[in-house]
Design a protein around this motif. Structure first.
Motif, short mmCIF file in Angstrom:
data_model
loop_
_atom_site.label_atom_id
_atom_site.label_comp_id
_atom_site.label_asym_id
_atom_site.label_seq_id
_atom_site.Cartn_x
_atom_site.Cartn_y
_atom_site.Cartn_z
N SER A 2 15.85 2.04 11.75
CA SER A 2 14.55 1.68 12.52
C SER A 2 13.41 1.34 11.31
N VAL A 3 12.75 0.52 11.92
CA VAL A 3 11.62 -0.07 11.09
C VAL A 3 10.31 0.48 11.53
N ASP A 4 9.25 0.84 10.72
CA ASP A 4 8.17 1.28 10.99
C ASP A 4 7.20 0.53 10.56
N THR A 5 5.87 0.68 11.08
CA THR A 5 4.78 -0.35 10.47
C THR A 5 4.67 -0.57 8.83
N ALA A 6 5.02 0.69 8.37
CA ALA A 6 4.72 0.94 7.00
C ALA A 6 5.79 0.09 6.42
N VAL A 8 7.16 -2.69 7.63
CA VAL A 8 7.08 -4.11 7.83
C VAL A 8 5.77 -4.64 6.92
N ALA A 9 4.80 -3.54 6.41
CA ALA A 9 3.89 -4.02 5.62
C ALA A 9 4.39 -4.21 4.27
N LYS A 10 5.34 -3.48 3.95
CA LYS A 10 5.69 -3.49 2.58
C LYS A 10 6.87 -4.74 2.38
N ILE A 11 7.57 -5.20 3.47
CA ILE A 11 8.29 -6.28 3.59
C ILE A 11 7.28 -7.58 3.26
N ALA A 12 6.07 -7.42 4.38
CA ALA A 12 5.21 -8.77 4.23
C ALA A 12 4.72 -8.64 2.86
N SER A 13 4.50 -7.62 2.21
CA SER A 13 3.80 -7.60 0.71
C SER A 13 4.77 -8.38 -0.17
N LEU A 14 6.08 -8.07 -0.12
CA LEU A 14 6.90 -8.49 -0.95
C LEU A 14 7.25 -9.89 -0.74
N ILE A 17 3.30 -12.42 2.47
CA ILE A 17 2.93 -12.91 3.64
C ILE A 17 2.03 -12.06 4.21
N LYS A 18 0.74 -12.50 4.53
CA LYS A 18 -0.34 -11.76 4.98
C LYS A 18 -0.25 -11.53 6.35
N LEU A 19 -0.29 -10.33 6.95
CA LEU A 19 -0.12 -9.95 8.39
C LEU A 19 -1.33 -8.79 8.49
N GLY A 20 -1.93 -9.15 9.73
CA GLY A 20 -3.19 -8.56 10.18
C GLY A 20 -2.30 -7.14 10.85
N GLU A 21 -3.16 -6.36 11.28
CA GLU A 21 -2.76 -4.73 11.72
C GLU A 21 -1.88 -5.08 12.90
#
Length: 100
Positions: A2-6, A8-14, A17-21
């Motif tokens: 399972s994936v959590d918010t942290a 997803v934030a790391k994947i977006a950073s890699l 991709i800039k994603l809001g909360e």
């Protein structure tokens, strides 16, 4: 898995991709759904199933490999081709040296 918010934030950073909360929160169930679907595909029994590259059988249409099929682009016209070259050397195009 399972994936959590942290995560997803790391994947977006890699992925740069800039994603809001709010977007991070919305992506958690989306990615979890995709991963669950991939796990479900892994449970399928594929023993005896031949791998394929297309859903219908395809064969390539091949032509005969004839060297002088076209008189303009066939063979034995090296001298004609090199007549327009700015620098012909030993039957090849001469090019400037670019690497020392």
């Amino acid at each position: 898995m399972s994936v959590d918010t942290a995560t997803v934030a790391k994947i977006a950073s890699l992925a740069r991709i800039k994603l809001g909360e709010g977007e991070l929160e919305a992506m958690v169930p989306e990615l979890n759904g995709i991963l669950a679907w991939v796990e479900q595909l892994g449970e399928v029994d594929v023993t005896g199933v031949e791998p394929m590259t297309a859903v219908i059988p395809n064969t390539l249409r091949l032509r005969e490999d004839e060297i002088n099929a076209d008189p303009l682009t066939g063979g034995n016209i090296r001298d004609k081709v090199l007549a327009n070259a700015p620098a012909a050397e030993h039957g090849f195009f001469g090019v400037p040296k670019v690497i020392e």
